[in-house]
Write a protein that holds these residues in place. Structure first.
Motif, PDB file in Angstrom:
ATOM      1  N   GLY A   1     -52.481  24.848  20.053  1.00 41.78           N
ATOM      2  CA  GLY A   1     -52.934  23.542  20.494  1.00 41.78           C
ATOM      3  C   GLY A   1     -53.686  23.597  21.799  1.00 41.78           C
ATOM      4  O   GLY A   1     -54.029  24.670  22.307  1.00 41.78           O
ATOM      5  N   ASN A   2     -53.922  22.415  22.323  1.00 46.38           N
ATOM      6  CA  ASN A   2     -54.595  22.261  23.603  1.00 46.38           C
ATOM      7  C   ASN A   2     -54.115  20.953  24.219  1.00 46.38           C
ATOM      8  O   ASN A   2     -53.141  20.381  23.753  1.00 46.38           O
ATOM      9  N   VAL A   3     -54.805  20.468  25.212  1.00 42.58           N
ATOM     10  CA  VAL A   3     -54.355  19.264  25.900  1.00 42.58           C
ATOM     11  C   VAL A   3     -54.400  18.021  25.025  1.00 42.58           C
ATOM     12  O   VAL A   3     -53.794  17.013  25.342  1.00 42.58           O
ATOM     13  N   ASN A   4     -55.076  18.090  23.883  1.00 43.50           N
ATOM     14  CA  ASN A   4     -55.171  16.934  22.989  1.00 43.50           C
ATOM     15  C   ASN A   4     -54.087  16.898  21.933  1.00 43.50           C
ATOM     16  O   ASN A   4     -53.866  15.866  21.311  1.00 43.50           O
ATOM     17  N   GLY A   5     -53.408  18.015  21.703  1.00 40.31           N
ATOM     18  CA  GLY A   5     -52.359  18.006  20.694  1.00 40.31           C
ATOM     19  C   GLY A   5     -51.940  19.399  20.269  1.00 40.31           C
ATOM     20  O   GLY A   5     -52.524  20.401  20.680  1.00 40.31           O
ATOM     21  N   ILE A   6     -50.917  19.425  19.437  1.00 35.83           N
ATOM     22  CA  ILE A   6     -50.329  20.675  18.956  1.00 35.83           C
ATOM     23  C   ILE A   6     -50.252  20.604  17.435  1.00 35.83           C
ATOM     24  O   ILE A   6     -49.932  19.562  16.873  1.00 35.83           O
ATOM     25  N   GLN A   7     -50.536  21.724  16.780  1.00 30.97           N
ATOM     26  CA  GLN A   7     -50.338  21.859  15.347  1.00 30.97           C
ATOM     27  C   GLN A   7     -49.465  23.087  15.152  1.00 30.97           C
ATOM     28  O   GLN A   7     -49.632  24.085  15.849  1.00 30.97           O
ATOM     29  N   GLY A   8     -48.551  23.022  14.193  1.00 26.77           N
ATOM     30  CA  GLY A   8     -47.719  24.186  13.975  1.00 26.77           C
ATOM     31  C   GLY A   8     -46.905  24.090  12.710  1.00 26.77           C
ATOM     32  O   GLY A   8     -47.002  23.123  11.946  1.00 26.77           O
ATOM     33  N   GLU A   9     -46.128  25.130  12.495  1.00 26.11           N
ATOM     34  CA  GLU A   9     -45.221  25.170  11.372  1.00 26.11           C
ATOM     35  C   GLU A   9     -44.067  26.090  11.713  1.00 26.11           C
ATOM     36  O   GLU A   9     -44.181  26.958  12.584  1.00 26.11           O
ATOM     37  N   TYR A  10     -42.951  25.858  11.051  1.00 26.95           N
ATOM     38  CA  TYR A  10     -41.844  26.785  11.162  1.00 26.95           C
ATOM     39  C   TYR A  10     -41.115  26.864   9.831  1.00 26.95           C
ATOM     40  O   TYR A  10     -41.177  25.949   9.015  1.00 26.95           O
ATOM     41  N   PHE A  11     -40.510  28.015   9.597  1.00 24.74           N
ATOM     42  CA  PHE A  11     -39.767  28.288   8.381  1.00 24.74           C
ATOM     43  C   PHE A  11     -38.328  28.589   8.763  1.00 24.74           C
ATOM     44  O   PHE A  11     -38.086  29.367   9.680  1.00 24.74           O
ATOM     45  N   LEU A  12     -37.404  27.965   8.045  1.00 28.49           N
ATOM     46  CA  LEU A  12     -35.983  28.196   8.273  1.00 28.49           C
ATOM     47  C   LEU A  12     -35.336  28.520   6.938  1.00 28.49           C
ATOM     48  O   LEU A  12     -35.697  27.943   5.915  1.00 28.49           O
ATOM     49  N   PRO A  13     -34.356  29.430   6.918  1.00 27.61           N
ATOM     50  CA  PRO A  13     -33.650  29.678   5.668  1.00 27.61           C
ATOM     51  C   PRO A  13     -32.738  28.501   5.344  1.00 27.61           C
ATOM     52  O   PRO A  13     -31.976  28.046   6.184  1.00 27.61           O
ATOM     53  N   GLY A  14     -32.837  27.987   4.119  1.00 33.90           N
ATOM     54  CA  GLY A  14     -31.982  26.885   3.690  1.00 33.90           C
ATOM     55  C   GLY A  14     -30.619  27.390   3.258  1.00 33.90           C
ATOM     56  O   GLY A  14     -30.401  28.594   3.106  1.00 33.90           O
ATOM     57  N   GLU A  15     -29.692  26.484   3.042  1.00 28.65           N
ATOM     58  CA  GLU A  15     -28.341  26.859   2.631  1.00 28.65           C
ATOM     59  C   GLU A  15     -28.335  27.576   1.289  1.00 28.65           C
ATOM     60  O   GLU A  15     -27.475  28.407   1.031  1.00 28.65           O
ATOM     61  N   ASP A  16     -29.302  27.269   0.424  1.00 26.15           N
ATOM     62  CA  ASP A  16     -29.380  27.907  -0.889  1.00 26.15           C
ATOM     63  C   ASP A  16     -30.175  29.212  -0.860  1.00 26.15           C
ATOM     64  O   ASP A  16     -30.425  29.814  -1.891  1.00 26.15           O
ATOM     65  N   GLY A  17     -30.581  29.653   0.320  1.00 28.19           N
ATOM     66  CA  GLY A  17     -31.335  30.893   0.463  1.00 28.19           C
ATOM     67  C   GLY A  17     -32.842  30.717   0.402  1.00 28.19           C
ATOM     68  O   GLY A  17     -33.581  31.634   0.721  1.00 28.19           O
TER      69      GLY A  17
ATOM     70  N   ASN B   1     -34.156  37.303  10.304  1.00 22.53           N
ATOM     71  CA  ASN B   1     -33.342  36.462   9.427  1.00 22.53           C
ATOM     72  C   ASN B   1     -34.159  35.409   8.671  1.00 22.53           C
ATOM     73  O   ASN B   1     -33.611  34.531   8.041  1.00 22.53           O
ATOM     74  N   GLY B   2     -35.478  35.493   8.751  1.00 20.34           N
ATOM     75  CA  GLY B   2     -36.336  34.574   8.013  1.00 20.34           C
ATOM     76  C   GLY B   2     -36.902  33.435   8.823  1.00 20.34           C
ATOM     77  O   GLY B   2     -37.734  32.671   8.327  1.00 20.34           O
ATOM     78  N   ILE B   3     -36.482  33.284  10.065  1.00 21.87           N
ATOM     79  CA  ILE B   3     -37.029  32.224  10.912  1.00 21.87           C
ATOM     80  C   ILE B   3     -38.413  32.653  11.396  1.00 21.87           C
ATOM     81  O   ILE B   3     -38.605  33.778  11.850  1.00 21.87           O
ATOM     82  N   GLN B   4     -39.354  31.751  11.248  1.00 22.37           N
ATOM     83  CA  GLN B   4     -40.718  32.022  11.691  1.00 22.37           C
ATOM     84  C   GLN B   4     -41.280  30.750  12.312  1.00 22.37           C
ATOM     85  O   GLN B   4     -41.105  29.658  11.757  1.00 22.37           O
ATOM     86  N   VAL B   5     -41.941  30.886  13.451  1.00 19.12           N
ATOM     87  CA  VAL B   5     -42.492  29.743  14.180  1.00 19.12           C
ATOM     88  C   VAL B   5     -43.922  30.066  14.579  1.00 19.12           C
ATOM     89  O   VAL B   5     -44.193  31.160  15.093  1.00 19.12           O
TER      90      VAL B   5
ATOM     91  N   LYS C   1     -43.713  17.301   8.556  1.00 15.79           N
ATOM     92  CA  LYS C   1     -43.681  17.200   7.092  1.00 15.79           C
ATOM     93  C   LYS C   1     -42.796  18.356   6.622  1.00 15.79           C
ATOM     94  O   LYS C   1     -43.068  19.513   6.920  1.00 15.79           O
ATOM     95  N   VAL C   2     -41.753  18.033   5.869  1.00 17.52           N
ATOM     96  CA  VAL C   2     -40.792  19.036   5.402  1.00 17.52           C
ATOM     97  C   VAL C   2     -41.054  19.353   3.945  1.00 17.52           C
ATOM     98  O   VAL C   2     -41.196  18.452   3.118  1.00 17.52           O
ATOM     99  N   GLU C   3     -41.121  20.658   3.625  1.00 21.23           N
ATOM    100  CA  GLU C   3     -41.272  21.121   2.252  1.00 21.23           C
ATOM    101  C   GLU C   3     -40.076  22.021   1.945  1.00 21.23           C
ATOM    102  O   GLU C   3     -39.841  22.989   2.649  1.00 21.23           O
ATOM    103  N   GLU C   4     -39.329  21.684   0.917  1.00 17.45           N
ATOM    104  CA  GLU C   4     -38.172  22.520   0.542  1.00 17.45           C
ATOM    105  C   GLU C   4     -38.455  23.245  -0.748  1.00 17.45           C
ATOM    106  O   GLU C   4     -39.207  22.844  -1.554  1.00 17.45           O
TER     107      GLU C   4
END
Length: 107
Positions: free
Chosen positions: A71-87, A63-67, A104-107
């Protein structure tokens, strides 16, 4: 740790990791009826890659969700994608470390 490179304890890191995973499950649980039919396309869960707690996770759903997270014991870096209401896809990148969760959110 004795070498001074660990900014957060292993127990705090473990808590951060499980908090992020829980938050992602909350997002998935709040999906529409259509999303309940979504198929898991990819699931990667690599732990303790270097013997010092390094990990890598990746999930892709039809359905477009991606995660993605690493990381390690010092921290985590990541990203996720969600489908917005406008597609359109909404991308959230983040870091999580001893100073907190920094999205940080990018639409």
């Amino acid at each position: 740790m004795a070498d001074g490179h660990c900014f957060i304890s292993r127990s705090c890191f473990k808590m951060l990791k499980y908090t992020l995973i829980f938050a992602l499950f909350v997002v998935l649980a709040s999906c529409s009826e259509e999303d309940l039919q979504a198929q898991l396309l990819k699931s990667v869960n690599l732990q303790n890659l270097d013997g010092a707690g390094q990990f890598q996770h990746e999930i892709t759903v039809s359905n477009g969700i991606q995660v993605k997270a690493q990381g390690n014991v010092n921290g985590i870096q990541g990203e996720y994608f969600l489908p917005g209401e406008d597609g359109k896809q909404i991308r959230v990148t983040y870091t999580a470390d001893a100073t907190g969760f920094h999205p940080k959110v990018e639409e």
